[in-house]
Motif scaffolding. Structure first.
Motif, PDB file in Angstrom:
ATOM      1  N   ASN A 185       0.834  -1.191   0.000  1.00 34.97           N
ATOM      2  CA  ASN A 185       0.000   0.000   0.000  1.00 34.97           C
ATOM      3  C   ASN A 185       0.874   1.249   0.000  1.00 34.97           C
ATOM      4  O   ASN A 185       2.059   1.200   0.359  1.00 34.97           O
ATOM      5  N   VAL A 186       0.275   2.377  -0.365  1.00 33.12           N
ATOM      6  CA  VAL A 186       0.917   3.669  -0.211  1.00 33.12           C
ATOM      7  C   VAL A 186       0.063   4.480   0.751  1.00 33.12           C
ATOM      8  O   VAL A 186      -1.167   4.458   0.679  1.00 33.12           O
ATOM      9  N   TYR A 187       0.725   5.169   1.701  1.00 38.81           N
ATOM     10  CA  TYR A 187       0.034   5.868   2.779  1.00 38.81           C
ATOM     11  C   TYR A 187       0.398   7.354   2.764  1.00 38.81           C
ATOM     12  O   TYR A 187       1.512   7.733   2.381  1.00 38.81           O
ATOM     13  N   ALA A 188      -0.532   8.185   3.257  1.00 35.61           N
ATOM     14  CA  ALA A 188      -0.280   9.618   3.379  1.00 35.61           C
ATOM     15  C   ALA A 188      -0.986  10.158   4.607  1.00 35.61           C
ATOM     16  O   ALA A 188      -2.070   9.685   4.979  1.00 35.61           O
ATOM     17  N   GLY A 189      -0.373  11.153   5.251  1.00 32.11           N
ATOM     18  CA  GLY A 189      -0.971  11.830   6.391  1.00 32.11           C
ATOM     19  C   GLY A 189      -1.478  13.202   5.990  1.00 32.11           C
ATOM     20  O   GLY A 189      -0.917  13.856   5.091  1.00 32.11           O
ATOM     21  N   PHE A 190      -2.526  13.664   6.658  1.00 31.21           N
ATOM     22  CA  PHE A 190      -3.117  14.957   6.348  1.00 31.21           C
ATOM     23  C   PHE A 190      -3.241  15.799   7.610  1.00 31.21           C
ATOM     24  O   PHE A 190      -3.474  15.283   8.708  1.00 31.21           O
ATOM     25  N   LEU A 237      -4.440   8.012   5.469  1.00 28.44           N
ATOM     26  CA  LEU A 237      -5.158   7.291   4.427  1.00 28.44           C
ATOM     27  C   LEU A 237      -4.203   6.362   3.688  1.00 28.44           C
ATOM     28  O   LEU A 237      -2.994   6.610   3.630  1.00 28.44           O
ATOM     29  N   GLY A 238      -4.751   5.298   3.095  1.00 30.20           N
ATOM     30  CA  GLY A 238      -3.943   4.349   2.347  1.00 30.20           C
ATOM     31  C   GLY A 238      -4.654   3.874   1.094  1.00 30.20           C
ATOM     32  O   GLY A 238      -5.889   3.880   1.021  1.00 30.20           O
ATOM     33  N   TRP A 239      -3.856   3.478   0.102  1.00 30.07           N
ATOM     34  CA  TRP A 239      -4.375   2.985  -1.165  1.00 30.07           C
ATOM     35  C   TRP A 239      -3.555   1.775  -1.607  1.00 30.07           C
ATOM     36  O   TRP A 239      -2.339   1.707  -1.385  1.00 30.07           O
ATOM     37  N   ASN A 240      -4.194   0.821  -2.254  1.00 32.47           N
ATOM     38  CA  ASN A 240      -3.492  -0.322  -2.821  1.00 32.47           C
ATOM     39  C   ASN A 240      -2.607   0.147  -3.969  1.00 32.47           C
ATOM     40  O   ASN A 240      -3.057   0.904  -4.840  1.00 32.47           O
ATOM     41  N   THR A 241      -1.358  -0.315  -3.993  1.00 32.68           N
ATOM     42  CA  THR A 241      -0.425   0.191  -5.003  1.00 32.68           C
ATOM     43  C   THR A 241      -0.763  -0.274  -6.405  1.00 32.68           C
ATOM     44  O   THR A 241      -0.455   0.412  -7.383  1.00 32.68           O
ATOM     45  N   GLY A 242      -1.391  -1.430  -6.545  1.00 34.41           N
ATOM     46  CA  GLY A 242      -1.676  -1.931  -7.877  1.00 34.41           C
ATOM     47  C   GLY A 242      -2.822  -1.221  -8.567  1.00 34.41           C
ATOM     48  O   GLY A 242      -2.795  -0.992  -9.781  1.00 34.41           O
ATOM     49  N   THR A 243      -3.835  -0.835  -7.791  1.00 37.50           N
ATOM     50  CA  THR A 243      -5.056  -0.288  -8.385  1.00 37.50           C
ATOM     51  C   THR A 243      -5.391   1.120  -7.930  1.00 37.50           C
ATOM     52  O   THR A 243      -6.312   1.739  -8.478  1.00 37.50           O
ATOM     53  N   LEU A 244      -4.674   1.634  -6.917  1.00 37.39           N
ATOM     54  CA  LEU A 244      -4.984   2.901  -6.254  1.00 37.39           C
ATOM     55  C   LEU A 244      -6.355   2.873  -5.579  1.00 37.39           C
ATOM     56  O   LEU A 244      -6.959   3.916  -5.314  1.00 37.39           O
ATOM     57  N   THR A 245      -6.836   1.665  -5.279  1.00 37.90           N
ATOM     58  CA  THR A 245      -8.092   1.520  -4.553  1.00 37.90           C
ATOM     59  C   THR A 245      -7.880   1.915  -3.099  1.00 37.90           C
ATOM     60  O   THR A 245      -6.962   1.415  -2.445  1.00 37.90           O
TER      61      THR A 245
END
Length: 631
Positions: A217-222, A238-246
Motif C-alpha cells: 500500500n501507499v500511505y499519506a498523512g493529512f 489514508l492508504g491505497w493499494n499500489t496496484g489499483t490505487l483503490t
C-alpha cells in the motif's frame, strides 16, 4: 527473522553492486521506512575529504539547477534509470510546490525531463490565507518510489474552477506519465456519536508528511493550514493499494469527537514534513499535533492528539499510543508534539523489543517501546526515558558507530546532539555524548539531518540552516564530524525568501554527492577540482507570495506579551504596544492559538492608534528579524 526484516528495511534506500563500489538509491523520505536518514554505503565523502579534499579535488557545489518554485519535499535518487529519449542516467527526482516533477541527471545537473501536473493552489485560496508556506501549495509531501514496478507515488494539490482538489498519482519513472490513471483523494469516517459521517475536505486539509510505501500500500498523512478552519479539518492517515490505487476499506481519523468546547478539532499529522514510519511487521507510526486549546478533549479512543501512534497496516486499529504527561499543557499553549516525526531504531543487541524516538515543540525527546507505546501503564514508566534536545520542528537520524553501538542524532534548536543507545536489558537508556556548536538558523527551532558513513566508519552528519532576513535568507549546508560534532563544512546552498515558512530541508547524501533542494533550485555538491558553482538568485516573488488584504485590512507582526480573555497585548518591532481583540478571529475559526512569549501575525482593522480588531490570527516567527514589514 526480526533482525533480517529490519535490516532489509534499513536498506530500503536499495544498495546496488556496481563494480567494486556500492551505488545507493534513495526511494523514500529519510532513506528507509524506519526513517533513520542513514546511508552506510558512502565511500567518497568522509570527514577527511569533506574538510580537506582529496587528490586536488575539494568539496564544493558542482552545479545549481533552477526549478520553477519552492521545494518542500526531499529529493529522491535512482541509479541507472532510463528516461524516455535520453537513455540511462543516475537520476535525482525533485517535486516542487508548482506541481512539477523534475528528473535531473544526478551527476551533471542536466534536466532530463520536466512535467507539470496542473495549477497549484494559490495562497489566497488557502484557509485564511495561511502563510507558513510559499505563494503556491502543490506537491507538499515527499513522494515515494516503488523500484520494483518503476513507479513514483505523489499527491498534488490543484486548483481548477476555484476548487481545491487532492490528486493521487502513480507515474512511470521513465516518462513521468500516470500508470494507472490518477484518482482524487476521498475518505469518510463516523464520528463518536455513531451516526454522523465526516467526509474528507480538500479545501481545508494539508498533505505535508512524507509518503510511505509498505504492505503493498501507499500511505499519506493529512493536517491543516495554520490551524485554520479548525471546526472543519481533522487529521487523517489514508492508504491505497499500489496496484489499483483503490482506497483501503479503513482509514485512521485522528479526531472523531462529535463536539468540543471551542469547536476546535484538528489533531493533525504533519510532523514538519517527516515521513510516516513502518515497522518490519507492517505497523504504521506517526505523531499528532494539537486539538482544542481548552485542553479538555484528549481521548485515547476518539481524539489521539499530542501522541505517538502505532496503527495496524490496514489502518483499522490504533494498537498503542504514547501521550506525554504534559499533554494538557501542550494543548493549552499550542505546544504540538506533532511538530516532529517518529523514528524507529533498528534492532539493538540484546534487546527483544523495538524502540522509537520522537520530539516536538517543547524540546523533549521521548525514548519509547515501539512494540507497545503505552506499555499499558501510567506515568513515566510508559517510556524508557525523556531527554532535552531543544524545540523540534525536526526529526531524528540514526547510525551504528565503529564500537558496534547505535547512535541517535537529535537536532533541536540549532544544534545536533549525539546519543549513545544502551539497548540491552529491561530498561534501555540514551546517554548524551555531545551537543554541537549551533548553526545559523533564524527559523522555527530545529532542522532536519541525515547521516553518511562507510559501514560504521567515516561518519558525517549533515544539516541545513535557514538564515534570517539580514543574511539574504540564505540556506546553508553544514557537515559535522560524526564522532566529535565539529563543523567541517558550511556553504550557501540557495535561498528561502518566504520568511514565515520554515525550511524543513533534508540534505540527501549518496554516491559521492549531496543534494539540497531550496527555493527555485537544487544544489548538487561533490568533490571537484573545477570552480565552484553558485546558487542563482530566486526570481522576484509574485504578489501571491503574501495574501491579498481586504480593503481597510492591515497585517501586523509582533510578540504576545499578555493575554486577558480575548484581548492580546502585542509588542511590535519598533517597541510600541498594540491591544488586539481576538474574538472575531476565534469565532470565524481563523485563529491559530496565540501564546504569551511567541510571535503572531494579526490581520484586521485598526479601531484606534494602539488597538486592533483581528479578522485572523496566525503563528509568526519568534525572532523579529524574521518578520516581514507590516502592511
Amino acid at each position: 527473522m526480526r533482525a533480517n526484516l529490519f535490516h532489509s528495511m534499513l536498506i530500503a534506500a536499495a544498495v546496488l553492486v556496481s563494480g567494486s563500489a556500492l551505488a545507493v538509491n534513495v526511494t523514500t523520505f529519510h532513506y528507509d521506512n524506519l526513517r533513520t536518514g542513514w546511508n552506510n554505503a558512502e565511500t567518497v565523502l568522509t570527514p577527511q575529504t569533506v574538510a580537506h579534499g582529496s587528490g586536488g579535488a575539494t568539496f564544493k557545489m558542482t552545479s545549481f539547477v533552477p526549478l520553477d518554485d519552492q521545494v518542500d519535499t526531499q529529493p529522491l535518487i535512482v541509479q541507472n534509470q532510463t528516461i524516455t529519449g535520453k537513455g540511462a542516467h543516475d537520476v535525482v527526482y525533485v517535486a516542487t510546490e508548482a506541481n512539477s516533477i523534475y528528473a535531473i541527471d544526478a551527476n551533471t545537473g542536466q534536466v532530463l525531463l520536466h512535467r507539470n501536473y496542473g495549477v497549484a493552489v494559490p495562497i489566497d485560496a488557502l484557509p485564511g490565507g495561511c502563510s507558513n508556506n510559499s505563494g503556491l501549495v502543490g506537491i507538499d509531501g515527499t513522494p515515494v518510489i516503488d523500484l520494483a514496478h518503476g513507479l513514483m507515488y505523489f499527491i498534488q494539490y490543484t486548483y481548477t474552477s476555484n476548487v481545491q482538489k487532492y490528486i493521487l498519482h502513480a507515474v512511470s519513472l521513465e516518462t513521468l506519465l500516470d500508470v494507472p490513471a490518477k484518482i482524487r483523494v476521498s475518505a469518510k469516517g463516523t464520528l463518536a456519536n455513531g451516526h454522523t459521517v465526516y467526509r474528507f475536505n480538500d479545501s481545508v486539509a494539508r498533505q505535508r508528511a512524507g509518503m510511505l510505501l509498505a504492505n503493498g500500500n501507499v500511505y499519506a498523512g493529512f493536517a491543516s493550514f495554520c490551524d485554520f478552519s479548525a471546526d472543519q479539518v481533522r487529521g487523517w492517515v489514508l492508504g491505497w493499494n499500489t496496484g489499483t490505487l483503490t482506497p483501503l476499506p479503513a482509514n485512521t481519523l485522528t479526531d472523531n469527537l462529535t463536539t468540543s468546547p471551542d469547536n476546535y478539532f484538528l489533531t493533525s499529522v504533519w510532523m514538519s514534513g517527516y515521513g510516516l514510519a513502518s515497522s518490519a511487521t507492517g505497523d504504521i507510526y506517526f505523531v499528532t499535533g494539537n486539538s482544542d486549546y481548552s485542553g479538555t478533549t484528549l481521548d485515547p479512543l476518539h481524539n489521539i492528539a499530542e501522541s505517538s501512534a502505532q496503527v495496524s497496516g490496514d489502518l483499522s486499529t490504533v494498537k498503542s499510543l504514547f501521550t506525554p504527561d504534559n499533554a494538557v499543557g501542550l494543548e493549552q499553549e499550542d505546544g504540538d508534539f506533532g511538530s516532529g516525526g517518529l523514528m524507529l531504531l533498528p534492532p539493538q543487541p540484546g534487546q527483544a523489543q523495538n524502540m522509537a524516538v520522537a520530539a516536538g515543540k517543547d524540546g523533549n525527546m521521548y525514548f519509547m517501546n515501539a512494540d507497545s507505546l503505552s506499555n499499558h501503564t501510567t506515568g513515566d514508566s510508559r517510556i524508557f526515558g525523556t531527554y532535552g534536545i531543544g524545540g523540534c520542528w525536526c526529526g531524528e537520524s540514526y547510525f551504528t558507530a565503529s564500537d558496534g553501538k547505535g547512535r541517535v542524532v537529535s537536532s533541536g534548536n540549532s544544534s545536533i546532539g549525539l546519543w549513545l543507545v544502551h539497548g540491552s536489558g529491561a530498561h534501555p537508556t540514551l546517554t548524551n555524548e555531545y551537543f554541537s556548536d549551533g548553526i545559523n538558523s533564524g527559523q522555527a527551532p530545529g532542522f532536519m539531518t541525515s547521516v553518511s558513513s562507510n559501514g560504521s566508519s567515516s561518519v558525517v552528519i549533515w544539516g541545513v540552516g535557514h538564515s534570517d532576513s539580514d543574511n539574504d535568507n540564505a540556506i546553508t549546508l553544514y557537515a559535522f564530524n560524526g564522532p566529535t560534532g565539529a563543523i567541517i563544512y558550511s556553504g550557501v546552498a540557495g535561498h528561502w525568501p518566504n520568511t514565515n515558512g520554515t525550511a524543513n530541508i533534508v540534505p540527501v547524501v549518496a554516491n559521492g554527492h549531496v543534494y539540497v533542494a531550496t527555493y527555485q533550485g537544487l544544489a548538487i555538491y561533490g568533490l571537484s577540482s573545477g570552480p565552484a558553482a553558485l546558487p542563482t538568485s530566486p526570481k522576484q516573488l509574485s504578489p501571491m507570495a503574501r495574501v491579498t488584504l481586504k480593503p481597510g485590512q492591515h497585517e501586523v507582526f509582533g510578540m504576545v506579551t499578555a493575554i486577558n480573555g480575548t484581548v492580546a497585548t502585542v509588542a511590535k518591532r519598533d517597541g510600541t504596544v498594540l491591544k488586539v481583540e481576538m474574538r472575531g478571529a476565534m469565532a470565524s475559526q481563523l485563529y491559530a492559538q496565540a501564546t504569551v512569549g511567541h510571535g503572531i501575525i494579526v490581520r484586521g482593522k485598526f479601531t484606534g492608534r494602539d488597538t486592533m480588531t483581528a479578522d485572523s490570527i496566525l503563528h509568526g516567527k519568534d525572532k523579529k528579524l524574521e518578520w516581514p514589514s507590516d502592511r
